[in-house]
Structures are given as structure tokens and as C-alpha cells.
Design a protein around this motif. Structure first.
Motif, short mmCIF file in Angstrom:
data_model
loop_
_atom_site.label_atom_id
_atom_site.label_comp_id
_atom_site.label_asym_id
_atom_site.label_seq_id
_atom_site.Cartn_x
_atom_site.Cartn_y
_atom_site.Cartn_z
N UNK A 153 52.32 44.94 46.42
CA UNK A 153 52.56 44.11 45.24
C UNK A 153 51.99 42.70 45.46
N UNK A 154 52.27 42.13 46.64
CA UNK A 154 51.80 40.77 46.92
C UNK A 154 50.27 40.70 46.94
N UNK A 155 49.64 41.76 47.47
CA UNK A 155 48.18 41.80 47.52
C UNK A 155 47.60 41.86 46.10
N UNK A 156 48.20 42.73 45.26
CA UNK A 156 47.73 42.87 43.88
C UNK A 156 47.92 41.56 43.11
N UNK A 157 49.05 40.91 43.36
CA UNK A 157 49.33 39.65 42.68
C UNK A 157 48.31 38.58 43.08
N UNK A 158 47.99 38.50 44.36
CA UNK A 158 47.01 37.53 44.85
C UNK A 158 45.65 37.76 44.19
N UNK A 159 45.27 39.05 44.06
CA UNK A 159 43.99 39.37 43.42
C UNK A 159 43.99 38.97 41.95
N UNK A 160 45.14 39.15 41.28
CA UNK A 160 45.23 38.75 39.88
C UNK A 160 45.12 37.24 39.74
N UNK A 161 45.74 36.50 40.66
CA UNK A 161 45.65 35.04 40.63
C UNK A 161 44.19 34.59 40.76
N UNK A 162 43.47 35.24 41.67
CA UNK A 162 42.04 34.90 41.88
C UNK A 162 41.25 35.17 40.61
N UNK A 163 41.53 36.31 39.99
CA UNK A 163 40.82 36.70 38.77
C UNK A 163 41.07 35.65 37.67
N UNK B 218 36.13 51.37 32.90
CA UNK B 218 37.46 51.56 33.49
C UNK B 218 37.47 52.70 34.50
N UNK B 219 38.05 52.40 35.64
CA UNK B 219 38.19 53.44 36.66
C UNK B 219 36.95 53.62 37.52
N UNK B 220 35.81 53.04 37.12
CA UNK B 220 34.61 53.18 37.90
C UNK B 220 34.58 52.18 39.02
N UNK B 221 33.60 52.29 39.94
CA UNK B 221 33.54 51.38 41.06
C UNK B 221 33.34 49.94 40.61
N UNK B 222 34.31 49.12 40.98
CA UNK B 222 34.16 47.69 40.75
C UNK B 222 34.40 47.22 39.33
N UNK B 223 34.79 48.09 38.42
CA UNK B 223 34.96 47.62 37.04
C UNK B 223 36.11 48.28 36.35
N UNK B 224 36.37 47.81 35.13
CA UNK B 224 37.36 48.48 34.29
C UNK B 224 38.67 47.77 34.18
N UNK B 225 39.17 47.21 35.26
CA UNK B 225 40.45 46.50 35.22
C UNK B 225 40.35 45.31 36.16
N UNK B 226 41.25 44.36 36.02
CA UNK B 226 41.24 43.22 36.94
C UNK B 226 41.38 43.69 38.38
N UNK B 227 40.87 42.92 39.35
CA UNK B 227 41.01 43.31 40.76
C UNK B 227 42.45 43.67 41.07
#
Length: 471
Positions: free
Chosen positions: A416-426, A451-460
């Protein structure tokens, strides 16, 4: 909702979209596939026959044959015919009668009548600002009266008490008097159900109908019973002057036979559709929007309406300001966003209404589920306000405490913390960007298309190259 029908019809029509021209032969083949798809969806045979005949007749018309995009025109014909058999447009409740307007609910046992009473009460309170009273005339099932009392309290509707030793007509008449005394706008009467249609049941409900003279008599039916739902509705309509139908448990129905059969067989409109167990999960039935969803084109109008009625606009505005500034986004905001989605029926319900979601692989869809949402919310709830505001302080011993408090593992907290950090960066990257740039950042040049492809589709951190979806 209706996934099997959407997949089958979508596959058939996709073959035609790119066709340069249509011939009698490929129209014949298409109609055969459409017929099979509808029968497999448990649509009643007379409805299937009329549907296929109408589409075939229009498809063989000169306008389609000469069109530069005949495949697209045929898709529109199928869409229009789906709308026609489901009832053209939404038919709301008649609330213009002298109050209290009486709404009687009828149906078989287990169809979701009592829950639908509470859902409808909530809908009328929130959308129409009506003062609603509910009463149970089910004297055979004590649990039904208790259940309605509990649900009435949840949706903040007036509840008229009843007991199993009373006559249904006397209960209804007393409730009507009390509803007038309390200046209620609407009285919803819950009636007894049976496991099957029988003379005793019909006799009792006829007497109840005569005693209350309801403005609306709604038949509540489980959509998962397919075309049997339409046949049961017809039997009730022959005994009672039904004004409309509530189709329940549609969220668990992958076929759609009931939705496509009922209007044709009974001549009565589907007025509401139940899409979940919560008291908020009742939507007005719009045939044109449902046809759009069945054909994989989404239902953006309903999504917008839900956002307007169920989203906390003050919180949404604060969140938007934080996004513009690119800072200040914390775990409390993250939790708020997940709770707002849950209020709108969860991620599955939202995805169901977005265009093109049928094209997303199941492996990606399965990563997005409301159980994961609940788990993430539980983790954040186990944190102190200071930890939510400053996640960087969450180290070893705090992580163990949070995991224990939320019934999860330390690695879940780490994730969760890792995902949150990535969202903050985004969000920092998107500071001051317009919506178009933001969408491109979420999926390359095609926006959400990757969406769902490599590197794209949703926030990090929410799919693609950033790992698993957090919800």
C-alpha cells in the motif's frame, strides 16, 4: 451485468463493423448468430423471433445496403431494436396523485421485495425529497416485519409497525391513516410472497389492492430467473393491474433474458433495476442506456448521474485543488477516494458503465475488485491521523501494529505504501496539466486505451508497468 450477452453480441457485430458491404448471405449468418446469442441469454422465444425479424428486415433495406459504413448502420439497427423491446424510455413513478401516494410491492418469496421497499424509500427521499412511510403486510413471516423495521431505520423512512396476528387489509388501512396523519408523501406497502403463484396468494393480494387503491403496483422479480421472470410477471399482471416492474439482482445476472423479455410479454415497463445488496443499489431503468451497455458502449450518463448524487462534492473539490497544486495528497485523501467509489457501487459497477471495458482482458479486470478496496481501507483505518498525514514515519514497529490492527500482513502494508508513493509522484508530474495531458499520462497517446499494457493504462502502481492495481 449481462456479460455473456455482451460478449456474444459484441463478437458477432465486431465482425461486421469493418465490412465494406453487406450481402444477404452475411446478414443471414449474422442473424443466425444473434438469434443463438439471445436464446443462450434465456430470452423468450417470441421476443427472439420478433427481434431477429425486425433487424433482418431493416438490414436488407436499401439505406443499409448503399451506406458507406453498412456494418456501423447494422449495429445502430440492433441497438435501436434492443431499446424498442425494452421499452423505448424510462417510465418513472406517478407521484402526482394526492398524498400519500400508495405504492404496493408484489412478487414471489425470495425475489428481493422487502429490500426493494427500502431501496425505493431511499431513492424517493434522496432524489425526490419525499417523506416516505413503509409498512409490512407479510403476516406469514415475522422476520419480514423485523427486516423492514431495520431497513427503514437505515434509510431513515417512517416505519408503521405490524404483527403476524393482524389481517393484511387492516394493517394497510391503519398505515394509510397514519401516513395521512404524519403528512407523508408516499406509503410503500410490502406484501407477502409465496414460493410459487397460487390462488390463495392472488386472492389475498387482490383484496389488499382493493383496500388501498394504490397509484403504483410494482412487481418485484429476480432477473436471474430469466424468461421465467417474464412468465411470472404475466401471471401477476392477469390478477393485478400492474403499473411497472422492478428487476432485482441484475448485478449477478450474466445473461439478460428477463430484461429483454419482460416488456414484450407483459406490456409493462421495467421502472427500476436492482444492482446490488446495499440500499443505494437501485437505478431507474433506461432502455437506451441498457442497450448501450449490452453492446459494450458503456453508460456514461448513468455514471455522471451517480457522481452528481453520491459523491461528496466538498471533498472532491479539495481533492481537485490538491491535484492542481501537485502536493498535499495524503493517505486520508487516498481513503476518501476509495470510499467515494464504494458509494457509487464499487469499481466493478463503475467499470461496467465505461465504454470499451468489455475489451479489457479478464486477467486485468480480476485485479480490480472491491474486496481489495476494503482491505486497503482497513489498513488505513488502523493508522493514526499523524501516520495518514505523514506516511514516511511508518517504519518497522508501526507497520507490524497496523498489520495486526487491520488483520493483514506487513507485506500488504508495504505494498500500500509503495503504491501510495507512486501515486504521489504521478500527481507531482501532473501538476498544472490539463485533462488531455493527464489522460495521455495514464495510457500513452490513446489515453486509457493502453490499460493493462506495459507501462500504460493506469497511474503508476495501478496496473500496467507499475505493478498490480491497488483496488
Amino acid at each position: 451485468m449481462f456479460e455473456n450477452l455482451t460478449d456474444r453480441l459484441g463478437g458477432v457485430l465486431d465482425k461486421l463493423r469493418g465490412q465494406g458491404r453487406l450481402t444477404e448471405e452475411n446478414i443471414k449468418d449474422t442473424m443466425r448468430e444473434v438469434r443463438r446469442a439471445l436464446l443462450e441469454a434465456d430470452v423468450a422465444l417470441p421476443v427472439v423471433k420478433e427481434f431477429v425479424d425486425q433487424v433482418r428486415e431493416q438490414a436488407l433495406g436499401e439505406e443499409v445496403m448503399r451506406s458507406l459504413t453498412p456494418g456501423q448502420v447494422l449495429v445502430k439497427i440492433v441497438n435501436d431494436e434492443l431499446v424498442r423491446i425494452m421499452g423505448e424510455s424510462n417510465e418513472g413513478l406517478n407521484l402526482s396523485a394526492q398524498p400519500p401516494v400508495v405504492v404496493m410491492m408484489a412478487g414471489l418469496q425470495g425475489s428481493g421485495k422487502t429490500t426493494s421497499v427500502a431501496k425505493l424509500a431511499r431513492f424517493l427521499k434522496e432524489r425526490h425529497k419525499k417523506k416516505v412511510m413503509v409498512v409490512s403486510c407479510d403476516v406469514y413471516r415475522p422476520a419480514a416485519i423485523d427486516q423492514l423495521r431495520t431497513l427503514a431505520s437505515e434509510v431513515e423512512a417512517e416505519f408503521f409497525p405490524s404483527t403476524t396476528d393482524q389481517k393484511p387489509e387492516k394493517i394497510a388501512n391503519a398505515a394509510l391513516k397514519e401516513a395521512k396523519r404524519r403528512f407523508c408523501d408516499v406509503l410503500i406497502v410490502d406484501t407477502a410472497g409465496r414460493l410459487h403463484v397460487d390462488e390463495e396468494m392472488m386472492g389475498e393480494i387482490k383484496a389488499l389492492h382493493k383496500a388501498t387503491s394504490p397509484t403504483e403496483t410494482l412487481f418485484v422479480v429476480d432477473s436471474m430467473t430469466g424468461q421465467d421472470a417474464a412468465n411470472t410477471a404475466k401471471a401477476f399482471d392477469e390478477a393485478l393491474p400492474l403499473t411497472g416492474i422492478i428487476l432485482t439482482k441484475a448485478d449477478g445476472d450474466s445473461r439478460g433474458g428477463a430484461a429483454l423479455s419482460i416488456r414484450h410479454i407483459t406490456g409493462k415497463p421495467i421502472k427500476f433495476i436492482g444492482v446490488g445488496e446495499k440500499t443505494t443499489a437501485l437505478d431507474p431503468f433506461h432502455p437506451e442506456r441498457m442497450a448501450s451497455r449490452i453492446l459494450g458502449m458503456g453508460d456514461v450518463l448513468s455514471l455522471v448521474e451517480e457522481m452528481q448524487s453520491k459523491v461528496d462534492h466538498e471533498k472532491a473539490e479539495k481533492f481537485a485543488k490538491k491535484m492542481q497544486k501537485g502536493k498535499g495528497f495524503d493517505l486520508a485523501d487516498f481513503k476518501d477516494q476509495m470510499e467515494q467509489m464504494a458509494n457509487m457501487g464499487g469499481v466493478g459497477s463503475m467499470m461496467d458503465k465505461l465504454p470499451g471495458m468489455g475489451k479489457i482482458p479478464d486477467s486485468v479486470k480480476n485485479q480490480i475488485n472491491d474486496k481489495e478496496f476494503n482491505r486497503l481501507i482497513a489498513i488505513i483505518n488502523s493508522m493514526t491521523p499523524h501516520e495518514r498525514r505523514f506516511p514516511a514515519v511508518i517504519k518497522g514497529s508501526r507497520k507490524r501494529r497496523i498489520a495486526a490492527g487491520s488483520g493483514t500482513q506487513v507485506q500488504d502494508v508495504n505494498k500500500l505504501l509503495k503504491q501510495f508513493t507512486q501515486m504521489q509522484k504521478m500527481m507531482k508530474k501532473m501538476k498544472g496539466q490539463g485533462m488531455a495531458k493527464m489522460l495521455k499520462g495514464m495510457g500513452g497517446p490513446g489515453g486509457m486505451g493502453g490499460i493493462g499494457g506495459p507501462g500504460g493504462g493506469m497511474p503508476p502502481g495501478m496496473g500496467g508497468g507499475g505493478g498490480r492495481f491497488p483496488f
